[in-house]
Motif scaffolding. Sequence first.
Motif, PDB file in Angstrom:
ATOM      1  N   LEU A   1      39.548  67.001  15.695  1.00  0.00           N
ATOM      2  CA  LEU A   1      38.955  68.230  16.197  1.00  0.00           C
ATOM      3  C   LEU A   1      37.442  68.055  16.226  1.00  0.00           C
ATOM      4  O   LEU A   1      36.863  67.415  15.356  1.00  0.00           O
ATOM      5  N   LYS A   2      36.781  68.669  17.226  1.00  0.00           N
ATOM      6  CA  LYS A   2      35.315  68.625  17.319  1.00  0.00           C
ATOM      7  C   LYS A   2      34.796  69.987  17.750  1.00  0.00           C
ATOM      8  O   LYS A   2      35.492  70.751  18.426  1.00  0.00           O
ATOM      9  N   ASN A   3      33.532  70.292  17.365  1.00  0.00           N
ATOM     10  CA  ASN A   3      32.890  71.498  17.890  1.00  0.00           C
ATOM     11  C   ASN A   3      31.516  71.162  18.477  1.00  0.00           C
ATOM     12  O   ASN A   3      31.076  70.003  18.468  1.00  0.00           O
ATOM     13  N   LYS A   4      30.816  72.173  18.979  1.00  0.00           N
ATOM     14  CA  LYS A   4      29.561  71.954  19.688  1.00  0.00           C
ATOM     15  C   LYS A   4      28.419  71.514  18.752  1.00  0.00           C
ATOM     16  O   LYS A   4      27.416  70.987  19.231  1.00  0.00           O
ATOM     17  N   SER A   5      28.571  71.748  17.459  1.00  0.00           N
ATOM     18  CA  SER A   5      27.539  71.350  16.496  1.00  0.00           C
ATOM     19  C   SER A   5      27.681  69.896  16.045  1.00  0.00           C
ATOM     20  O   SER A   5      26.853  69.397  15.288  1.00  0.00           O
ATOM     21  N   GLY A   6      28.748  69.255  16.490  1.00  0.00           N
ATOM     22  CA  GLY A   6      28.974  67.866  16.119  1.00  0.00           C
ATOM     23  C   GLY A   6      29.930  67.673  14.961  1.00  0.00           C
ATOM     24  O   GLY A   6      30.229  66.532  14.601  1.00  0.00           O
ATOM     25  N   ILE A   7      30.399  68.757  14.357  1.00  0.00           N
ATOM     26  CA  ILE A   7      31.369  68.623  13.269  1.00  0.00           C
ATOM     27  C   ILE A   7      32.659  68.012  13.800  1.00  0.00           C
ATOM     28  O   ILE A   7      33.143  68.381  14.872  1.00  0.00           O
ATOM     29  N   GLN A   8      33.187  67.055  13.055  1.00  0.00           N
ATOM     30  CA  GLN A   8      34.434  66.403  13.418  1.00  0.00           C
ATOM     31  C   GLN A   8      35.419  66.506  12.252  1.00  0.00           C
ATOM     32  O   GLN A   8      35.042  66.300  11.103  1.00  0.00           O
ATOM     33  N   VAL A   9      36.658  66.810  12.579  1.00  0.00           N
ATOM     34  CA  VAL A   9      37.705  66.962  11.568  1.00  0.00           C
ATOM     35  C   VAL A   9      38.841  66.003  11.909  1.00  0.00           C
ATOM     36  O   VAL A   9      39.380  66.040  13.012  1.00  0.00           O
ATOM     37  N   GLY A  10      39.180  65.137  10.959  1.00  0.00           N
ATOM     38  CA  GLY A  10      40.317  64.245  11.128  1.00  0.00           C
ATOM     39  C   GLY A  10      41.508  64.748  10.340  1.00  0.00           C
ATOM     40  O   GLY A  10      41.370  65.189   9.191  1.00  0.00           O
ATOM     41  N   ILE A  11      42.686  64.689  10.934  1.00  0.00           N
ATOM     42  CA  ILE A  11      43.921  65.168  10.311  1.00  0.00           C
ATOM     43  C   ILE A  11      45.016  64.164  10.617  1.00  0.00           C
ATOM     44  O   ILE A  11      45.104  63.649  11.737  1.00  0.00           O
ATOM     45  N   THR A  12      45.838  63.870   9.631  1.00  0.00           N
ATOM     46  CA  THR A  12      47.028  63.076   9.887  1.00  0.00           C
ATOM     47  C   THR A  12      48.270  63.901   9.580  1.00  0.00           C
ATOM     48  O   THR A  12      48.236  64.770   8.707  1.00  0.00           O
ATOM     49  N   ASN A  13      49.348  63.606  10.312  1.00  0.00           N
ATOM     50  CA  ASN A  13      50.575  64.362  10.074  1.00  0.00           C
ATOM     51  C   ASN A  13      51.339  63.867   8.850  1.00  0.00           C
ATOM     52  O   ASN A  13      52.335  64.474   8.454  1.00  0.00           O
ATOM     53  N   LEU A  14      50.885  62.786   8.198  1.00  0.00           N
ATOM     54  CA  LEU A  14      51.426  62.436   6.892  1.00  0.00           C
ATOM     55  C   LEU A  14      50.820  63.372   5.856  1.00  0.00           C
ATOM     56  O   LEU A  14      49.628  63.325   5.574  1.00  0.00           O
ATOM     57  N   GLY A  15      51.632  64.264   5.339  1.00  0.00           N
ATOM     58  CA  GLY A  15      51.160  65.204   4.327  1.00  0.00           C
ATOM     59  C   GLY A  15      50.269  66.298   4.860  1.00  0.00           C
ATOM     60  O   GLY A  15      49.638  67.005   4.076  1.00  0.00           O
ATOM     61  N   ALA A  16      50.216  66.478   6.207  1.00  0.00           N
ATOM     62  CA  ALA A  16      49.299  67.466   6.809  1.00  0.00           C
ATOM     63  C   ALA A  16      47.931  67.344   6.133  1.00  0.00           C
ATOM     64  O   ALA A  16      47.385  68.300   5.583  1.00  0.00           O
ATOM     65  N   THR A  17      47.390  66.127   6.179  1.00  0.00           N
ATOM     66  CA  THR A  17      46.246  65.716   5.362  1.00  0.00           C
ATOM     67  C   THR A  17      44.941  65.740   6.140  1.00  0.00           C
ATOM     68  O   THR A  17      44.870  65.260   7.283  1.00  0.00           O
ATOM     69  N   LEU A  18      43.901  66.280   5.499  1.00  0.00           N
ATOM     70  CA  LEU A  18      42.542  66.242   6.034  1.00  0.00           C
ATOM     71  C   LEU A  18      41.951  64.877   5.694  1.00  0.00           C
ATOM     72  O   LEU A  18      41.701  64.573   4.526  1.00  0.00           O
TER      73      LEU A  18
END
Length: 315
Positions: free
Chosen positions: A6-23
């Motif tokens: 996931l990304k937003n306009k401020s440059g924040i990026q979020v990584g998620i994996t479907n193993l364990g619904a993990t951040l």
Amino acid sequence: MKQLLLKNKSGIQVGITNLGATLTKLLVPDRNGKLTNVVLSYLLLPDYIPDPYYIGATIGRYANRIKAGKLTIDNKCCQLSVNEVAANNHLHGGFSGFSKKLWQIVKQTDDRVDLAYTSSDNEEGYPGKLNVIVSFLLNNDNELWIHYQATTNKTTIVNLCNHSYFNLSDSSDIRTHHLQIHTEYYTPADEHNIPIGSIASVENTIFDFRKDSLLNAAMLKFDTVNYVFGDKRGLQLMATLMDKLSGRCLQISSTQPGMQLYFGNYLSDPFQPYQALCLEPQHFPDAPNKKAFPSPILKPSERYSHSVCYKFSIV
């Protein structure tokens, strides 16, 4: 096993994996715009499979501890798995809790990921088939929201949370962080981190973070504690974490009645103790066995629903 972004306009990026619904990562800019990953992460996705620290994972069916894995539901005794053997506790869902499961990707957009998992009746000893959806949403106000929903076909208990470890600095420990916790109550616990059943004031205790406090000395006095925010069911500001060198600030709000603070004392290779801390909105530890605590019971006629907001800013 997939990595989602996931990304937003401020440059924040979020990584998620479907193993364990993990951040898996959370890149946040400092006051100069430099991006740093502010959550502990493994370098490679396969490293999350044997992970003993629940790094960034969704915890369930019951986050935290249940004494001896025993509880009573509808006047029937239930025996959950006892995976914290030395303390004789059920911890974070058991030997193979939600953090070890491969979740189904239900929805994926630039700003949202929905993951689903169905927990079978008697999994780790829990009664009822439980259908769970966890949604991660990143907006342009620099807020990461996690929404949890669950339904059951038998009366059961549910307590879901995210187990991310936060470090807002560019260093390898949290000594220079400042923490404020927006409540005056906590649950005193025994030597195995099981609440004794009472709710007490933090006044004149080592757990008092009502004022902005430097962690350098405080984090050496204890390892973990559960704070009490009541059972209001509305969104409440729980904690403010700051790193004044980088300028990053994190505010955590939730609809849950409690929040567990853990300083990461027992982290080890490839991490190190006190490298990051956990701030986990959730139900109280051992709540199924404490009548005075908010109830984690979920009935077939009900829907489990709660939200957590991680809001980032610059100070």
